[in-house]
Motif scaffolding. Structure first.
Motif, short mmCIF file in Angstrom:
data_model
loop_
_atom_site.label_atom_id
_atom_site.label_comp_id
_atom_site.label_asym_id
_atom_site.label_seq_id
_atom_site.Cartn_x
_atom_site.Cartn_y
_atom_site.Cartn_z
N LYS A 27 0.83 -1.21 0.00
CA LYS A 27 0.00 0.00 0.00
C LYS A 27 0.86 1.26 0.00
CE LYS A 27 -3.88 -2.07 2.51
NZ LYS A 27 -4.74 -1.97 3.72
N GLY A 28 0.34 2.28 -0.66
CA GLY A 28 1.05 3.54 -0.68
C GLY A 28 0.34 4.60 -1.49
N LEU A 29 1.08 5.63 -1.87
CA LEU A 29 0.55 6.73 -2.67
C LEU A 29 1.37 6.84 -3.95
CD1 LEU A 29 0.06 9.47 0.09
CD2 LEU A 29 -1.72 8.08 -0.99
N LEU A 30 0.67 7.03 -5.07
CA LEU A 30 1.30 7.14 -6.37
C LEU A 30 1.15 8.58 -6.86
CD1 LEU A 30 2.73 5.47 -8.60
CD2 LEU A 30 0.47 5.09 -9.62
N PHE A 31 2.27 9.15 -7.34
CA PHE A 31 2.27 10.54 -7.81
C PHE A 31 2.84 10.58 -9.23
CE2 PHE A 31 2.80 10.58 -3.24
CZ PHE A 31 1.90 11.55 -2.81
N PHE A 39 6.39 6.64 -6.08
CA PHE A 39 5.54 5.81 -5.24
C PHE A 39 6.11 5.79 -3.83
CE2 PHE A 39 4.40 1.64 -3.36
CZ PHE A 39 3.02 1.80 -3.34
N GLU A 40 5.27 6.14 -2.87
CA GLU A 40 5.66 6.14 -1.46
C GLU A 40 4.92 5.04 -0.72
OE1 GLU A 40 5.03 9.94 0.27
OE2 GLU A 40 6.95 10.75 -0.44
N LYS A 41 5.70 4.19 -0.08
CA LYS A 41 5.09 3.15 0.75
C LYS A 41 4.37 3.78 1.94
CE LYS A 41 8.37 -0.61 -0.08
NZ LYS A 41 9.35 -1.52 0.60
N LYS A 42 3.26 3.18 2.29
CA LYS A 42 2.51 3.67 3.44
C LYS A 42 3.25 3.31 4.73
CE LYS A 42 -2.05 3.41 5.61
NZ LYS A 42 -3.40 2.77 5.57
N GLY A 43 3.28 4.24 5.67
CA GLY A 43 3.90 3.97 6.95
C GLY A 43 3.13 2.91 7.73
N GLN A 44 3.84 2.23 8.61
CA GLN A 44 3.23 1.17 9.42
C GLN A 44 3.09 1.63 10.87
OE1 GLN A 44 2.08 -1.63 8.07
NE2 GLN A 44 2.87 -1.10 6.03
N LYS A 45 1.96 1.31 11.44
CA LYS A 45 1.71 1.62 12.85
C LYS A 45 1.39 0.35 13.61
CE LYS A 45 -0.06 6.32 12.10
NZ LYS A 45 -1.22 7.24 12.33
N ARG A 49 5.59 0.21 17.95
CA ARG A 49 6.36 1.21 17.20
C ARG A 49 5.63 1.58 15.91
NH1 ARG A 49 11.48 -1.54 14.06
NH2 ARG A 49 10.26 -2.83 12.62
N ALA A 50 6.09 2.67 15.30
CA ALA A 50 5.51 3.14 14.04
C ALA A 50 6.65 3.49 13.09
CB ALA A 50 4.62 4.35 14.27
N SER A 51 6.46 3.21 11.80
CA SER A 51 7.47 3.55 10.78
C SER A 51 6.85 4.55 9.81
CB SER A 51 7.92 2.29 10.02
OG SER A 51 6.81 1.67 9.40
N PRO A 52 7.61 5.56 9.40
CA PRO A 52 7.07 6.59 8.51
C PRO A 52 6.95 6.09 7.08
CG PRO A 52 9.39 6.99 8.91
CD PRO A 52 9.02 5.82 9.77
N ALA A 53 6.28 6.88 6.25
CA ALA A 53 6.19 6.56 4.83
C ALA A 53 7.59 6.57 4.21
CB ALA A 53 5.29 7.57 4.12
N GLU A 54 7.76 5.74 3.20
CA GLU A 54 9.10 5.55 2.62
C GLU A 54 9.04 5.67 1.10
OE1 GLU A 54 12.45 1.99 2.22
OE2 GLU A 54 10.74 1.77 3.59
N LEU A 55 9.98 6.41 0.53
CA LEU A 55 10.07 6.54 -0.93
C LEU A 55 10.52 5.20 -1.52
CD1 LEU A 55 9.96 8.40 -3.44
CD2 LEU A 55 12.37 8.90 -3.05
N ASP A 56 9.68 4.63 -2.38
CA ASP A 56 9.97 3.31 -2.94
C ASP A 56 10.38 3.39 -4.41
OD1 ASP A 56 9.84 0.32 -2.63
OD2 ASP A 56 8.41 0.58 -4.28
#
Length: 208
Positions: A27-31, A39-45, A49-56
């Motif tokens: 999952k993520g956002l496409l620009f 494409f940025e991966k969606k962060g995990q919560k 712990r939580a991980s931020p969105a990541e440039l894929d």
């Protein structure tokens, strides 16, 4: 999270999407901008712990070779498969797939913007090549030897005349060639000259 754009970069499309990788959905956002597909991966919560969105994916449009879409097998699924073929840094043709809504609009925009990006990149490379050739030519001209015609001689008159050796050598050559005694010579270096010469061809001295 929004990607960081360049000053002259403009966004055309953005949407939630899922990158399809080894039958898994990421999952993520496409620009889509006028320069790149991002494409940025969606962060995990989670509870701990939580991980931020990541440039894929950060794909420049001039590397895009083809874009197409496939309709879903069942109409109840609103997301279609968007396939993008591109050349990687190693010049290898690769492909990435996304599940995204309105994939036809993505294909149309990617195709249009990639055509413009390829043209601009080709013009940029051609301009860069011409500038490099001009620079090499200028450097070659700067390093090329120049004749010492009209060179001024400064210093103490008592010092040895820098043309003395030339005069002696020319006199020796003239003797070997059995030149007539009436032959005219340059007052500075002794090189044989004729009446129609304005400058000495050996040292550049002005005869007339």
């Amino acid at each position: 999270m929004m990607p960081i754009y360049e000053n002259d970069e403009h966004e055309f499309l953005s949407s939630k999407a899922k990158k399809i990788e080894n039958n898994n959905y990421i999952k993520g956002l496409l620009f889509l901008t006028d320069k790149r597909i991002i494409f940025e991966k969606k962060g995990q919560k989670s509870f701990f712990r939580a991980s931020p969105a990541e440039l894929d994916i950060n794909l420049f449009l001039y590397n895009v070779e083809n874009a197409n879409y496939a309709k879903p097998a069942f109409p109840i699924f609103t997301r279609q498969v968007l396939s993008i073929e591109y050349y990687s840094d190693s010049k290898k043709l690769s492909r990435v797939d996304f599940a995204v809504k309105k994939s036809k609009s993505w294909v149309d925009q990617i195709t249009r913007l990639a055509t413009v990006a390829k043209r601009d990149e080709s013009n940029r490379k051609e301009k860069e090549m011409l500038e490099n050739k001009k620079h090499e030519l200028d450097m070659a001209r700067a390093k090329a030897p120049r004749a010492n015609i009209g060179m001024a001689v400064f210093g103490d008159d008592k010092k040895k005349n820098p043309y003395e050796n030339i005069r002696e050598n020319m006199a020796e050559q003239n003797n070997n060639e059995n030149l007539p005694d009436t032959a005219q010579r340059c007052p500075r270096c002794g090189f044989p000259v004729t009446d129609d010469m304005t400058y000495c061809p050996n040292c550049g001295y002005k005869l007339k």
